[in-house]
Design a protein around this motif. Structure first.
Motif, PDB file in Angstrom:
ATOM      1  N   LEU A 111       1.133  -1.105   0.018  1.00 41.06           N
ATOM      2  CA  LEU A 111      -0.087  -0.120   0.041  1.00 41.06           C
ATOM      3  C   LEU A 111       0.574   0.988  -0.346  1.00 41.06           C
ATOM      4  N   ASP A 112       1.541   1.750  -1.597  1.00 38.64           N
ATOM      5  CA  ASP A 112       2.461   2.575  -1.473  1.00 38.64           C
ATOM      6  C   ASP A 112       1.370   3.190  -2.693  1.00 38.64           C
ATOM      7  N   PHE A 113       1.346   4.652  -2.948  1.00 42.59           N
ATOM      8  CA  PHE A 113       1.267   5.332  -3.897  1.00 42.59           C
ATOM      9  C   PHE A 113       1.429   5.108  -4.880  1.00 42.59           C
ATOM     10  N   ALA A 114       2.675   4.725  -4.874  1.00 39.62           N
ATOM     11  CA  ALA A 114       4.358   4.680  -5.800  1.00 39.62           C
ATOM     12  C   ALA A 114       3.371   3.409  -6.811  1.00 39.62           C
ATOM     13  N   ASN A 115       2.421   2.247  -6.266  1.00 37.94           N
ATOM     14  CA  ASN A 115       2.330   1.096  -6.823  1.00 37.94           C
ATOM     15  C   ASN A 115       1.287   1.467  -7.698  1.00 37.94           C
ATOM     16  N   PHE A 116       0.446   2.359  -7.180  1.00 35.57           N
ATOM     17  CA  PHE A 116      -0.898   2.837  -7.626  1.00 35.57           C
ATOM     18  C   PHE A 116      -0.872   4.465  -8.104  1.00 35.57           C
ATOM     19  N   SER A 117      -0.083   4.650  -9.020  1.00 37.89           N
ATOM     20  CA  SER A 117      -0.039   6.153  -8.992  1.00 37.89           C
ATOM     21  C   SER A 117       0.208   6.411 -10.774  1.00 37.89           C
ATOM     22  N   SER A 118      -0.253   5.346 -11.845  1.00 35.72           N
ATOM     23  CA  SER A 118      -0.363   5.782 -12.717  1.00 35.72           C
ATOM     24  C   SER A 118      -0.845   4.459 -13.436  1.00 35.72           C
ATOM     25  N   VAL A 119      -1.386   3.870 -14.779  1.00 37.94           N
ATOM     26  CA  VAL A 119      -1.380   3.217 -15.699  1.00 37.94           C
ATOM     27  C   VAL A 119       0.224   1.909 -15.812  1.00 37.94           C
ATOM     28  N   ASP A 120       0.752   2.569 -16.120  1.00 37.92           N
ATOM     29  CA  ASP A 120       2.545   2.354 -16.123  1.00 37.92           C
ATOM     30  C   ASP A 120       2.648   0.946 -14.620  1.00 37.92           C
TER      31      ASP A 120
END
Length: 89
Positions: free
Chosen positions: A59-68
């Motif tokens: 649960l880190d925004f970096a994992n879900f911040s973009s399609v990529d």
């Protein structure tokens, strides 16, 4: 990541951020497209769609911040669970 998977991610994100198309590398949170509430919805959708468990350590925004980022996260989870094999629900 199979392009069909990335298409699913794009479609889900686009339908929830009010845009038909968002570039794959756009940071959804920094650009104002998404909120923390959407992050919760996205995590739940990823779990259900790709039959993955998103743990607290994920649960880190970096994992879900973009399609990529979502695509890379899904690929990484698949690689650690079952050697990367995946079938659709």
């Amino acid at each position: 990541m199979v392009e069909d998977d990335k298409h699913l991610i794009r479609a889900f994100i686009g339908s929830h951020v009010g845009e038909e198309s968002v570039d794959d590398d756009v940071d959804l949170f920094a650009s104002g497209y998404a909120t923390s509430l959407f992050a919760v919805q996205l995590v739940m959708w990823v779990e259900q769609t790709f039959d993955l468990v998103v743990g607290g350590e994920d649960l880190d925004f970096a994992n879900f911040s973009s399609v990529d980022a979502v695509a890379a996260f899904v690929d990484g989870k698949r690689a650690t669970v079952g050697g990367g094999a995946w079938t659709s629900n």
